[in-house]
Design an enzyme around this catalytic site. Structure first.
Site, mmCIF file in Angstrom:
data_model
loop_
_atom_site.group_PDB
_atom_site.id
_atom_site.type_symbol
_atom_site.label_atom_id
_atom_site.label_comp_id
_atom_site.label_asym_id
_atom_site.label_seq_id
_atom_site.Cartn_x
_atom_site.Cartn_y
_atom_site.Cartn_z
ATOM 1 N N HIS A 245 43.934 53.498 28.622
ATOM 2 C CA HIS A 245 45.618 53.840 28.887
ATOM 3 C C HIS A 245 45.807 54.312 27.421
ATOM 4 C CE1 HIS A 245 45.985 52.626 32.858
ATOM 5 N NE2 HIS A 245 45.633 51.076 32.339
HETATM 6 C C1 BDR Z 1 50.126 49.626 29.169
HETATM 7 O O1 BDR Z 1 49.809 48.460 29.111
HETATM 8 C C2 BDR Z 1 49.054 46.975 28.741
HETATM 9 O O2 BDR Z 1 48.484 46.384 29.318
HETATM 10 C C3 BDR Z 1 48.162 48.642 27.883
HETATM 11 O O3 BDR Z 1 47.803 48.225 26.423
HETATM 12 C C4 BDR Z 1 48.965 49.664 27.980
HETATM 13 O O4 BDR Z 1 49.535 50.023 26.823
HETATM 14 C C5 BDR Z 1 49.231 49.852 30.599
HETATM 15 O O5 BDR Z 1 50.061 49.853 31.178
#
Ligand code: BDR
Ligand code: CA
Length: 317
Positions: A245
């Site tokens: 992400h």
């Molecule tokens: C986001 O939540 C975290 O687990 C990850 O680092 C990312 O920023 C994704 O939903």
């Protein structure tokens, strides 16, 4: 093209770590001025330690790191030991062997490092938040005048059509919806890499092996981060690969041509008992509100994966 001066505000986290490494691998395009830390994927102590370890691994102990918010602006912390461990492990960055931090955070709060870095910069700064938006909201509450010195915000958070922590909300926004609301109402241009696009930005098993086979220490390290992080994506989320992400918020700045987006008005749901933390994205101006964000909806996934492998290998040269 002139370099883009950036501050990364993060909660490492595997994909935050990869986003940091990607930013460091593009020195001709990005100038990483500072890293500010927020609690999110793990406690503030752990996310700070993780950022220091990643920067130590990358040999970049020159970059100032400051500790920020250890909880949301107004709500109790939703951080539950155990819940996020499923995703990022006990340390918040389980998987590869990593050096101990080779340096300390600077002796100032993240808020003060943000203020100092923005004030001292001759050029406007781009903020790259990849965790809950508490530190950035605090900046806008305390020093609204500095918005004029921010070029834009390229953030990972939200999603038009889906959540990942609740059916409606993405984790970073869900943790601190009030902070997200302040940021989205700030008037600073925003590029939102939410789940719509980040779920397309995945790395397959084969691509991760290709990365590992490059053999350099950063390539192998990143492949091992993905080995750990991908378990959650395959086993729980049933996705076709490992979704990195946070890397999208950095990749967008270096390679905007591989992304597509739509200008929208984005509001944050603060009250819904089922929908708190939802990013409500309105491309049509149904309520006559101005567009405040470009919401990314698409990415050329294969090109993203190629650029990712190139970026991680470049750090080994
Ligand atoms: C986001 O939540 C975290 O687990 C990850 O680092 C990312 O920023 C994704 O939903
Ligand atoms: Ca993150």
């Amino acid at each position: 093209m002139p370099k883009i001066p950036i501050i990364m505000d993060c909660d490492p986290g595997h994909d935050d770590a990869i986003a940091l490494l990607w930013a460091l691998s593009e020195p001709e395009k990005l100038d990483l001025k500072a890293v500010t830390i927020v609690a999110g994927n793990q406690t503030l102590a752990n996310t700070t330690r993780n950022a220091l370890r990643v920067l130590t691994f990358a040999g970049r102990t020159d970059i100032p790191v400051a500790m920020g918010a250890d909880r949301p602006l107004m709500r109790p912390s939703i951080f539950e030991q155990g819940a996020t461990e499923m995703v990022h492990g006990q340390s918040g960055l389980d998987g590869p062997a990593m050096p101990e931090p080779g340096f300390e955070p600077v002796p100032m709060r993240a808020l003060d490092l943000l203020i100092k870095t923005i004030e001292e910069s001759e050029e406007k700064i781009t903020l790259v938040p990849t965790g809950p938006l508490t530190n950035v909201a605090a900046l806008f509450l305390v020093r609204p005048d500095l918005k004029a010195k921010i070029e834009r915000i390229s953030l990972m958070g939200g999603g038009s059509y889906t959540g990942n922590w609740t059916p409606a909300a993405e984790y970073n926004i869900y943790v601190d919806p009030e902070a997200a609301s302040i940021v989205f109402q700030s008037g600073v241009p925003i590029v939102m890499a939410g789940l719509d696009v980040t779920h397309q930005a995945y790395i397959t098993r084969e691509e991760n092996e290709e990365l590992r086979q490059k053999g350099g220490r950063c390539a192998v390290f990143t492949a091992e981060l993905i080995d750990f992080f991908s378990r959650y994506h395959y086993e729980v989320e049933k996705l076709p690969g490992c979704t990195i992400h946070d890397a999208c918020a950095v990749a967008y700045l270096c390679h905007p041509e591989i992304f597509t987006g739509v200008d929208c008005h984005v509001d944050i749901e603060l009250e819904g008992s089922l929908t708190a933390g939802t990013t409500v994205c309105d491309p049509g101006n149904y309520e006559g509100k101005n567009h405040n964000a470009t919401v990314l909806y698409g990415v050329d996934r294969e090109r993203f994966a190629e650029l990712f492998i190139e970026a991680m290998s470049r750090l080994d040269q």
